[in-house]
Each structure stands twice: as structure tokens, then as C-alpha cells.
Design a protein around this motif. Structure first.
Motif, PDB file in Angstrom:
ATOM      1  N   VAL A 131     -18.950 -20.146  -9.399  1.00 53.40           N
ATOM      2  CA  VAL A 131     -19.277 -19.553  -8.119  1.00 53.40           C
ATOM      3  C   VAL A 131     -20.026 -20.503  -7.192  1.00 53.40           C
ATOM      4  O   VAL A 131     -21.024 -21.100  -7.576  1.00 53.40           O
ATOM      5  CB  VAL A 131     -20.130 -18.288  -8.366  1.00 53.40           C
TER       6      VAL A 131
ATOM      7  N   ALA B 289     -22.574 -31.279 -17.480  1.00 55.15           N
ATOM      8  CA  ALA B 289     -21.979 -30.753 -16.248  1.00 55.15           C
ATOM      9  C   ALA B 289     -20.648 -31.413 -15.921  1.00 55.15           C
ATOM     10  O   ALA B 289     -19.866 -30.885 -15.143  1.00 55.15           O
ATOM     11  CB  ALA B 289     -22.945 -30.952 -15.076  1.00 55.15           C
ATOM     12  N   LYS B 290     -20.395 -32.573 -16.488  1.00 56.10           N
ATOM     13  CA  LYS B 290     -19.151 -33.257 -16.177  1.00 56.10           C
ATOM     14  C   LYS B 290     -17.972 -32.722 -16.978  1.00 56.10           C
ATOM     15  O   LYS B 290     -16.831 -33.099 -16.744  1.00 56.10           O
ATOM     16  CB  LYS B 290     -19.301 -34.765 -16.426  1.00 56.10           C
ATOM     17  N   LEU B 291     -18.247 -31.843 -17.929  1.00 55.78           N
ATOM     18  CA  LEU B 291     -17.148 -31.278 -18.712  1.00 55.78           C
ATOM     19  C   LEU B 291     -16.440 -30.190 -17.910  1.00 55.78           C
ATOM     20  O   LEU B 291     -16.986 -29.665 -16.954  1.00 55.78           O
ATOM     21  CB  LEU B 291     -17.700 -30.676 -20.010  1.00 55.78           C
ATOM     22  N   SER B 292     -15.243 -29.842 -18.344  1.00 56.92           N
ATOM     23  CA  SER B 292     -14.548 -28.741 -17.688  1.00 56.92           C
ATOM     24  C   SER B 292     -15.231 -27.444 -18.093  1.00 56.92           C
ATOM     25  O   SER B 292     -15.943 -27.386 -19.092  1.00 56.92           O
ATOM     26  CB  SER B 292     -13.083 -28.720 -18.099  1.00 56.92           C
TER      27      SER B 292
ATOM     28  N   ARG C  50     -20.795 -34.871  -2.884  1.00 59.28           N
ATOM     29  CA  ARG C  50     -19.688 -33.933  -3.048  1.00 59.28           C
ATOM     30  C   ARG C  50     -18.867 -34.262  -4.296  1.00 59.28           C
ATOM     31  O   ARG C  50     -18.596 -35.418  -4.588  1.00 59.28           O
ATOM     32  CB  ARG C  50     -18.796 -33.990  -1.816  1.00 59.28           C
ATOM     33  N   GLY C  51     -18.483 -33.195  -5.022  1.00 59.50           N
ATOM     34  CA  GLY C  51     -17.603 -33.384  -6.172  1.00 59.50           C
ATOM     35  C   GLY C  51     -18.308 -33.927  -7.399  1.00 59.50           C
ATOM     36  O   GLY C  51     -17.750 -33.973  -8.475  1.00 59.50           O
TER      37      GLY C  51
ATOM     38  N   LYS D  21     -28.231 -24.331  -2.209  1.00 54.96           N
ATOM     39  CA  LYS D  21     -27.023 -24.687  -2.937  1.00 54.96           C
ATOM     40  C   LYS D  21     -26.127 -25.483  -2.002  1.00 54.96           C
ATOM     41  O   LYS D  21     -25.212 -24.922  -1.386  1.00 54.96           O
ATOM     42  CB  LYS D  21     -26.331 -23.433  -3.452  1.00 54.96           C
TER      43      LYS D  21
ATOM     44  N   ARG E 179     -20.706 -33.745 -10.503  1.00 48.31           N
ATOM     45  CA  ARG E 179     -21.256 -32.643 -11.292  1.00 48.31           C
ATOM     46  C   ARG E 179     -21.839 -33.127 -12.593  1.00 48.31           C
ATOM     47  O   ARG E 179     -22.093 -34.297 -12.740  1.00 48.31           O
ATOM     48  CB  ARG E 179     -20.233 -31.560 -11.568  1.00 48.31           C
TER      49      ARG E 179
ATOM     50  N   PHE F 292     -13.613 -20.990  -6.263  1.00 42.03           N
ATOM     51  CA  PHE F 292     -13.893 -22.015  -7.258  1.00 42.03           C
ATOM     52  C   PHE F 292     -14.223 -21.382  -8.600  1.00 42.03           C
ATOM     53  O   PHE F 292     -14.706 -20.256  -8.675  1.00 42.03           O
ATOM     54  CB  PHE F 292     -15.043 -22.907  -6.788  1.00 42.03           C
TER      55      PHE F 292
ATOM     56  N   GLN G   1     -12.601 -33.249  -3.980  1.00 38.08           N
ATOM     57  CA  GLN G   1     -12.348 -34.515  -4.687  1.00 38.08           C
ATOM     58  C   GLN G   1     -11.314 -35.301  -3.905  1.00 38.08           C
ATOM     59  O   GLN G   1     -10.455 -34.717  -3.257  1.00 38.08           O
ATOM     60  CB  GLN G   1     -11.783 -34.253  -6.096  1.00 38.08           C
TER      61      GLN G   1
END
Ligand SMILES: Nc1ncnc2c1ncn2[C@@H]1O[C@H](COP(=O)(O)OP(=O)(O)OP(=O)(O)O)[C@@H](O)[C@H]1O
Ligand SMILES: [Mg+2]
Lengths: 523, 311
Positions: free
Chosen positions: A89, A420-423, B308-309, B181, B311, A86, A55
Motif C-alpha cells: 500500500v 526490503a529488496k526482496l519481492s 524513487r524505486g 510517506k 527499497r 501497488f 523504475q
């Protein structure tokens, strides 16, 4: 004073609808284990994502050895000597263990297995793991994958080693081994960053503790202060920082930390009646890397919580999948209320009240690109009341989602946010909310609380017990023995595909279970 | 019917199978590289066509077949570079861009050909063949399989080379990771964009050579739209081959034979309508898909751009 190996200064990172990091400043010193704590969604993973080059911060800077740097890619991070484990995984499932460890080498060179294997053996011994280097990673249990991931980070992180919830899938022994390795590295001068939700680990391993909350740094215990405090004082201080006034009551703190760990509440289970679930000689086909079942028998009564302990990779996954109907039986029978359901597929078993909470919250458990709301009704797609004549009733689905989000304290910008954007912990809450909500007769939980913070772990335990009190027959598979001791009525241990003895929870159970885990027969 | 089993018929059938199969093999192998890396390269038909055109012009102007292949490869790679820019760098939809590239190249090559040659279709001389010593003396098979342009042998060697590359090199690991992946590859310090770009360029290069072979060796001339779906057959081959180059070879052989049948049956004077005969290879595609497609395994990240990054 020595210059910190790495530091972040006033780092801010925003995502649509959330400020994940809000002006965070932290220092990471050589020869120090820095523990990051914080509730689910506090912004811990985001911060390490920034250090790992995954990030880019919106504001603020990163200092390496006192020099401001921009870490524009994971490669840049690796080149600075930062290795990262991470939270979820990051291994290639179709490659073997050893290939995954070799990944990232110089492409113009020869791919040499020899030296890699030697290094692999060295690290496996260090971590006390036994994994076939030629097994496909996708076939390994999540606990084993986590260990491979740790190995990979050790392989590359020379100056800074970041571990984002590395122990969530490990057994007490695995945690101990990892702790020893971490301490050894610290003494060699590596700067370690450990994220965990377990205060015991924070106390035992951490030299310095920092607490994040809603993206902000809300407290820190520098080494000099921490050294002067007892475990009790440290945990109290940390809980105060983590949850503010919410958990100020003594009792809450006690339960949160699990210091009164043996708070196992003896429950009355009526085993005079017929069992709800009967497993007889369950066996599955072996797949490379995964341990099959080799004859598992047990009975489970209504209102009972059966804990399944054991080192990950001893057949737990197959057991859970077979009970849920996702894996075919090689032999054996499963009886639900006396009726043979061995041949029934997932929907049929679901209809009969069998629920399964997978340990793979991403991929198997949720569809990342779908909204939180959709994921909350994922297993009811096409069925009333959320779908009528094949048409989705979005108002209904969203109302339902808002209620569950509130009730389960799911931290999300809205019910329409892709899950997927949640922690990590919040995705786990979505999964639990969905399965605990529907009418059920038997629930199988595979590591139900992994990645949950203290409060939510407690919440989940309470709800599992409440379900049992209402007559649910419950199976909880976990590598966390403390968790099982707290909520189970009986505990069985998986060992190499067998259910090695089932013991009553009560005094001295820890020793018995410990014995069983090493393969000894039930006393 | 006797004529079907004469030596001459068999020889010409097999020889034709090789000629028809080699472009499919090159396209299939090329597509396989892209798909391994997670890129669904629908534009391969356009890459072949442009390779065919570039290869033909180069061979026509210089008189060198070798130069023709080089130009074909470079031409294909140039088209691939466009795909790299749009799909890999900017993450646009691979299917949309792929179709656009194919349609665009059909138009472009037809137009360029018209400007240069108007409505004439000049032919190249017969390409030199290289008879493999000893092997080419075998009756029937020798003439049919071992008396070809060197590029044919290279294409077959490529099957082995790619098999080794996929299995035993860092490049192979990187490709596999990029398709399975990509985040893991990124985390390991390898650029997903570069890996995929390399893969798509390789696809363009190989399919471009395939196109040049079709024009310069197979037909001896360039005609607009001449690839006629060969690229798409290549995609099918790659999808069915589960990442194994040998399977692409087998598939290409199968399709090569069925394509050669169409010509051979006509030559042999069998009384079947030409339309039916020409349908054969495509009926074959259907058949193969029906039988094998259920077992095809595609990389999970196929067709998905990597950010990247995200999600
Ligand atoms: N790529 C992303 N896109 C959108 N939102 C994101 C992204 N990454 C993180 N977030 C949001 O940022 C916040 C912090 O997430 P983060 O993963 O850092 O939490 P965490 O402290 O690691 O929690 P946990 O203990 O549950 O793992 C969350 O609200 C999360 O939804
Ligand atoms: Mg996290």
C-alpha cells in the motif's frame, strides 16, 4: 488488428544480484483483462513498476498506443492514463482516507471536499465497501487500506488499470465485487492488468494469461486459446508454465490449485484435557477507524488450529495484537495453561511460548534496511546463541540464515541483502521462517500466506499443520475462507468486534460461516 | 523587589519578549515547514545569520527597513538553495550538511562584515513602529504588544496562515505526505524533490527574515555570530510543536519572555551574576525538552532522502 494500448518490448531490469526482468515483451489491449502470473520473485511487480514510472528499464522500450515513450516518473505514468494499485500500500498513514484520495491534485487549486466525497461515495458503492472517509488511513486494517488504494487507482486510471495482488486482503465477497468492477471497466474499453497468485481468479477474470518465471516470459494463453479451454485445462497449462516439471504430477497440481479444495484433513483434537489458551471477555479501547474488541471468548486446545474468518476490519487486528501482548486490554483475561498472562508484556509472553506473525510484513514484521539474516533473528537480538555477552556472533547468525533460506525457499541474492529488496512474497517467507522456527506453545498467524505463490502457500499450510500435529495451539486469522476451510479444525467469525460463534470444520461449514459473516448468530 | 512590578518594568519586559520572540517564531515556523516535508533543517542557524547580514547591509545601504527584510528573506533562501541542492537533489546527509552550512555562514558573514566595515559596527536608525489603533491604547499591553514593526504583526498572522495552509490546501497535503510517506506522494504524481525544495526554500526565507529582524530591529546593528543559537531554539520549537503553528507561537512567547528576562533583570538592577541570567533561556530549553520532548511526534521520513524505486 488493433494497436495495443500499452506494450513492453524486450524490457530488461537488473538489480544487484538478480535480473528481475529479462527481455520481457507483453501487450495490453483495450477491453481485455491481462493476468500476470508467476512465483514469488518472478519479476511481476518490477514490470508494473516500470509501467508506473517507479523504475526505469535498463533495456527495452515501452509503447503507448504504438508510440515508444519513456515513463520517467509516476506523474508521467498517470498522465498517460495509467492507474496503479501497488502491491504494498502506498498511502499516507497520517492523512485521512479522503485526503489520500485527493492527494496529487493541482496545488494551486482549492482543496474541495465536496466533489471528492461524492466521487468517494460512488466508488465505495461500486466496490461495496464501507469506510469512514475521515478515518486516518494508518488506523484502517490492511484490507481496508487495500480498498482505498483500489479506489485511488480507479480514480485516476482511465486507459490502463494495473492491480498488483489487489485481492490478497479481501474476503470472497470483496473479491467478487472487485471482479464485477473490473469486468465493467473492461467492457468500457479499459486495459486491465491483474497480478494474482490465485488461479481461480486468473481463470474467472482473465481474458489473457501470461506467466513470468525468473524474470522471463515463459508462457502465455491468448484469449482465443483460453476461451476454448475448460477451467481444468487452463489451470493445468498454467501450472505447467509456472513450475515446469516440478509440479507435473496430477496430485501436486490438484493441491496447488486447491481444486480438491475440500481436502480438509479431519484431525483428531483432544479436547478432554485442559485448554492451552483461554480468552474471556476480551475487549479493547476503540480507536478511530479501527474496530475494537467487544467481548471475545474462546478456548484453544493443544494441537488445534482455530481459524478466524471475517471481513477485514472487524477487530481481527486488535485480537491478534492483544493475544500477542502488543495491545492493552480494556477488560477480559487471557489464560495460558491456566495462568493469567493478561498483564504480561511481549517478551514475557514470548518466553512463555506465544508467537505472533503479523500481517504487516513491512514496518511491523521486518526492518527493511536490515539484512535477511538479521531479520531472521530479530526477536532474539541480544540473546544466546546468536549473541554472546552482548556481542553478535555473525558466523552463527549467517549460518542460521543460510539454513532457513534454503529450507524456506527464500529467493534472495544473499543472506546479507536488506530484506526490503526482496519481492513481497519472499519477505513474507522471511517472516514465517522466523516465527515457525522457534520453540512455541501458541502461534497466532495473521494472514500467513498473503502474497505467497501456490507452492509456498502449500508449504506454509503444511508447516502450520505439522506444528499443530506436534501439539502447537494455533490461531489463523485470514480473509481467505478457502484457506481456513483447508487447515482449520474449528472456524470462528469476527463480526463487529465479537467472535460470532465457532463452528466445527466439516460438511456444510461454508454455509454456516457465510451466515455468521453477515452477523447472524451461530446455528 | 518593588521595582519588578512597576508599569515600566512590565512594559519593557513584554516589549523585549516580543522583540526576542519574533525571530524565534519565524525560525520555528520555517523549520516546521521543512520538518513537515521530512527535511531536518539543521542549517537554519546559518540561514538566519546570513539573512541577518544581508538584511542589515540592505537596510544600511538603502535606509529602508522593508528592503532589509526582503533582502534578509532572499539571503536566507539563497543559503537554503544550497541545502536543497546538496540534501534534496543529491541526497547527502541532512545533519552533516546542516552543521556545515551553519559553520560556513558564521565564517562567511564574519568575513564579509570585516571586509566591509572593518572593526566598526555602524548602527541603523531606530526602526519605525506601527501602533495598532485602539489596541495600542491599552495600558501596559498596548505599549508592549501593539506598538511594533509591521513585520511582527505579519509574523503572527503567518501563524494563522500556515495553520490554514497545512490543514486546508493541496500544499499542506503534499507537505504532510512528503514527510510521512514520500513514496505515496510520488505515486500520486507529485514530485517529492520539488515539494521538499519548496519547503526548504520557505524555511530559508522565513528564517532569513527572522535574522534580519534580529539585526535591524532587535539590535539595530550586525555583529558576527549574533544569532547565538536562535536557529537551534527554532528547531526545538518546531520539534515540540507537532506540526501545529500555534504551538510554535506559544513556545516562541515562552522563550521570548525568558530571553527578555535576562535584559530586564539587569535593567532592574537585581543583583544576580550576568552569566546566570544569560543562561536562563538555555536552561529553559532544557526544562521544556525534559518536560515535553517525550510527547513530540516527528514525521517518519524525517531526515531520510527519498530515492524513487529504492527499497
Ligand atoms: N528495488 C529493488 N532493489 C533490489 N532488488 C529488487 C528491487 N526490486 C525488486 N528486486 C528483486 O527483483 C526480483 C523480482 O521482484 P518482484 O518484486 O518483481 O517479484 P514479484 O514477481 O512481484 O514477486 P511477489 O509475488 O513475491 O510479489 C526479486 O528477486 C527482488 O528481490
Ligand atoms: Mg510482487
Amino acid at each position: 488488428m488493433a494497436v495495443p494500448v500499452a506494450a513492453v518490448r524486450n524490457v530488461t531490469k537488473r538489480f544487484p544480484g538478480v535480473v528481475a526482468n529479462d527481455g520481457v515483451s507483453l501487450e495490453f489491449n483495450a477491453g481485455e483483462i491481462h493476468v500476470l502470473l508467476g512465483e514469488n520473485g518472478a519479476g511481476k511487480s518490477t514490470l508494473i513498476g516500470i509501467l508506473a514510472g517507479m523504475q526505469q528499464p535498463d533495456e527495452g522500450e515501452i509503447l503507448i498506443g504504438g508510440r515508444p515513450v519513456r515513463i520517467t516518473s509516476p506523474r508521467a505514468s498517470l498522465e498517460l492514463g495509467i492507474g496503479t494499485v501497488f502491491q504494498h500500500v502506498l498511502l499516507v498513514p497520517s492523512l485521512t482516507v479522503i485526503e489520500n484520495l485527493m492527494l496529487g491534485g493541482p496545488w494551486w487549486r482549492n482543496l474541495l471536499r465536496g466533489p471528492a466525497l461524492a466521487r468517494f461515495r460512488e466508488l465505495s458503492q461500486l466496490l461495496g465497501v464501507e469506510i469512514d472517509p475521515d478515518a486516518q488511513v494508518g488506523r484502517l486494517s490492511l484490507g481496508e487500506q487495500q480498498q482505498v488504494e483500489i479506489m485511488r487507482a480507479l480514480w485516476r486510471g482511465e486507459k490502463v488499470l494495473i492491480l498488483d495482488e489487489p485481492t490478497s486482503m479481501l474476503t470472497p465477497q470483496g473479491v467478487k465485487d472487485l471482479g464485477a468492477v473490473m469486468k465493467r471497466l473492461r467492457d468500457k474499453g479499459v486495459a486491465l492488468i491483474l497480478i494474482t497468485h490465485k488461479l481461480v481468479e486468473a481463470y474467472e477474470l482473465g481474458d489473457r494469461i501470461s506467466v513470468l518465471r525468473l524474470g522471463r516470459l515463459v508462457g502465455a494463453l491468448p484469449p482465443e486459446r483460453k476461451r476454448a479451454m475448460s477451467e481444468q485445462e487452463v489451470t493445468d497449462a498454467v501450472i505447467e508454465m509456472m513450475f515446469g516439471t516440478v509440479a507435473q504430477h496430477e496430485r501436486d497440481a490438484e493441491i496447488l490449485v486447491g481444486r480438491g479444495r475440500r481436502t480438509h484433513r479431519a484431525r483428531h483434537v483432544d479436547r478432554a484435557g485442559p485448554p492451552r489458551l483461554q480468552a474471556r471477555g476480551l475487549a479493547t479501547q476503540a480507536t478511530r477507524g479501527a474496530c475494537p474488541l467487544r467481548g471475545v471468548d474462546f478456548d484453544l486446545w493443544p494441537g488445534e488450529v482455530l481459524g478466524i474468518a471475517g471481513v477485514d476490519g472487524n477487530g481481527q487486528k486488535h485480537l491478534a495484537e492483544m493475544l500477542a501482548g502488543q495491545r492493552a486490554a480494556a477488560s477480559g483475561t487471557i489464560l495460558l495453561d491456566g495462568r493469567d498472562i493478561t498483564a504480561d508484556a511481549v517478551p514475557e509472553r514470548r518466553r512463555r511460548g506465544v508467537r505472533y506473525v503479523t500481517d504487516e510484513r513491512l514496518g511491523e514484521g521486518t526492518v527493511g534496511a536490515f539484512s535477511v539474516a538479521t531479520n531472521l533473528v530479530l526477536k532474539e537480538i541480544g540473546a544466546p546463541p546468536f549473541f554472546r555477552r552482548g556481542v553478535s556472533d555473525w558466523d552463527h547468525i549467517h549460518d542460521h540464515a543460510r539454513a532457513l533460506i534454503k529450507r524456506n525457499d527464500i529467493r534472495t541474492p544473499s543472506e546479507k541483502t536488506p530484506v526490503a529488496k526482496l519481492s513481497g512474497g519472499n519477505i513474507q517467507k522471511v517472516l514465517l521462517a522466523r516465527e515457525l522456527n522457534a520453540e512455541a506453545g501458541v502461534v497466532i498467524f495473521n494472514k500467513p500466506t498473503y502474497g505467497l505463490d501456490l507452492q509456498n502457500t502449500r508449504l506454509a499450510h503444511e508447516r502450520i499443520l505439522a506444528g499443530a500435529d506436534q501439539g502447537l495451539a494455533t490461531i489463523v486469522i485470514s480473509t481467505d475462507l478457502d484457506e481456513l476451510l483447508e487447515i482449520s479444525d474449528r472456524i470462528g467469525v469476527m463480526f463487529q468486534g465479537h467472535l460470532a460463534g465457532i463452528v466445527e470444520n466439516g460438511p456444510d461449514v461454508e454455509r454456516k460461516v457465510g451466515l455468521l459473516m453477515t452477523g447472524a448468530k451461530a446455528a | 523587589m518593588d521595582s519588578l512590578l512597576t508599569e515600566a518594568f512590565l512594559t519593557s519586559l513584554l516589549f523585549g519578549a516580543v522583540t526576542a520572540g519574533v525571530p524565534l517564531l519565524l525560525a520555528g515556523l520555517g523549520e516546521q515547514v521543512s520538518e513537515k516535508a521530512g527535511v531536518l533543517n539543521i542549517g537554519i542557524e546559518g540561514m538566519m545569520l546570513f539573512g541577518a547580514y544581508a538584511g542589515f547591509v540592505a537596510a544600511y545601504c538603502s535606509g529602508s527597513f522593508a528592503l532589509g527584510f526582503v533582502a534578509g528573506g532572499i539571503g536566507g533562501a539563497l543559503v537554503a538553495a544550497l541545502v536543497v541542492l546538496l540534501c534534496i537533489r543529491y541526497g547527502l546527509n541532512q545533519i552533516v550538511i546542516g552543521i556545515a552550512v551553519t559553520l560556513g555562514m558564521e565564517g562567511l558573514t564574519a568575513l564579509l562584515h570585516y571586509f566591509q566595515f572593518s572593526r566598526t559596527y555602524p548602527r541603523l536608525d531606530l526602526a519605525p513602529a506601527w501602533a495598532l489603533p485602539l489596541l495600542s491604547d491599552i495600558p501596559v499591553l498596548g505599549r508592549a504588544l501593539f506598538t511594533h514593526n509591521p513585520i511582527v504583526y505579519l509574523a503572527v498572522l503567518l501563524v494563522i496562515a500556515l495553520g490554514w495552509l497545512f490543514r486546508a490546501t493541496y500544499i499542506g497535503l503534499n507537505l504532510e505526505a512528503a514527510g510521512n510517506k514520500p513514496a505515496a506522494l510520488d505515486a500520486a504524481g507529485v514530485s517529492v524533490v520539488k515539494t521538499r525544495a519548496f519547503a526548504v526554500l520557505a524555511t530559508g526565507f522565513l528564517s532569513g527574515i527572522g535574522g534580519a529582524y534580529m539585526a535591524n530591529i532587535g539590535a539595530g546593528l550586525f555583529v558576527p555570530f549574533m544569532t547565538g543559537g536562535a536557529g537551534f531554539i527554532g528547531i526545538v520549537l518546531a520539534m515540540l510543536a507537532r506540526g501545529r503553528p500555534v504551538w510554535v507561537l506559544l513556545g516562541a512567547a515562552l522563550f521570548g519572555i525568558s530571553l527578555a528576562m535576562t535584559t530586564a533583570l539587569q535593567v532592574a538592577g537585581i543583583n544576580i551574576p550576568t552569566d546566570v541570567v544569560q543562561m536562563l533561556p538555555f536552561a529553559m530549553v532544557m526544562l521544556v525538552l525534559v518536560i515535553f520532548a517525550r510527547h513530540s511526534v516527528l514525521p517518519p521520513a524525517l531526515g531520510l532522502p527519498y530515492v524513487r524505486g529504492e527499497r
